[in-house]
Design a protein around this motif. Sequence first.
Motif, short mmCIF file in Angstrom:
data_model
loop_
_atom_site.label_atom_id
_atom_site.label_comp_id
_atom_site.label_asym_id
_atom_site.label_seq_id
_atom_site.Cartn_x
_atom_site.Cartn_y
_atom_site.Cartn_z
N SER A 19 0.96 -1.31 -0.14
CA SER A 19 0.06 0.10 -0.11
C SER A 19 0.96 1.28 0.11
CB SER A 19 -0.82 0.03 1.31
OG SER A 19 -1.72 -1.08 1.06
N SER A 41 -5.58 1.38 -0.62
CA SER A 41 -4.77 1.31 0.49
C SER A 41 -5.46 1.24 1.91
CB SER A 41 -3.71 2.27 0.55
OG SER A 41 -2.58 2.18 -0.59
N VAL A 42 -6.46 2.30 1.72
CA VAL A 42 -7.25 2.43 2.99
C VAL A 42 -8.28 1.28 3.27
CG1 VAL A 42 -9.10 4.07 4.06
CG2 VAL A 42 -7.36 5.09 2.78
N HIS A 43 -8.66 0.65 2.02
CA HIS A 43 -9.63 -0.35 2.04
C HIS A 43 -8.72 -1.44 2.77
CE1 HIS A 43 -12.37 -3.56 1.41
NE2 HIS A 43 -11.51 -4.23 0.64
N LEU A 58 -6.04 -1.54 4.96
CA LEU A 58 -5.97 -1.07 6.19
C LEU A 58 -6.85 -1.31 7.03
CD1 LEU A 58 -3.30 1.79 5.61
CD2 LEU A 58 -2.86 -0.45 6.17
N ASN A 59 -8.19 -0.98 6.52
CA ASN A 59 -9.36 -1.03 7.25
C ASN A 59 -10.11 -2.46 7.35
OD1 ASN A 59 -11.25 0.04 8.99
ND2 ASN A 59 -12.49 0.69 7.26
N GLU A 60 -9.28 -3.31 6.41
CA GLU A 60 -10.26 -4.63 6.53
C GLU A 60 -9.66 -5.59 7.51
OE1 GLU A 60 -12.96 -7.07 4.87
OE2 GLU A 60 -12.54 -5.11 4.24
N ARG A 61 -8.43 -5.51 8.12
CA ARG A 61 -7.81 -6.36 8.83
C ARG A 61 -8.17 -5.95 10.21
NH1 ARG A 61 -2.39 -4.19 10.92
NH2 ARG A 61 -2.52 -2.01 10.17
N ARG A 79 -10.81 -7.05 11.85
CA ARG A 79 -12.47 -6.61 11.98
C ARG A 79 -13.10 -7.83 12.75
NH1 ARG A 79 -15.83 -5.42 6.96
NH2 ARG A 79 -14.66 -3.53 7.01
#
Length: 56
Positions: free
Chosen positions: A7, A42-44, A46-49, A51
């Motif tokens: 990313s 990249s934001v997707h 970083l936000n996905e892990r 959860r």
Amino acid sequence: MQNVMISILTILVGYMLFLVSVLRLFPLIIAVPLFLVSIIVSVHFLNERGRFKGFS
């Protein structure tokens, strides 16, 4: 960790293409969407892990 490095690398490449396009050495109409897509992806990532998937 590998997704974070990829990313960061894609954001840096997109930023460099954007800077080169501001100098009119590369088409701006190609560089801006690539830069924005690299930021969004990249934001997707970083936000996905991390959860919470709920109790099962």
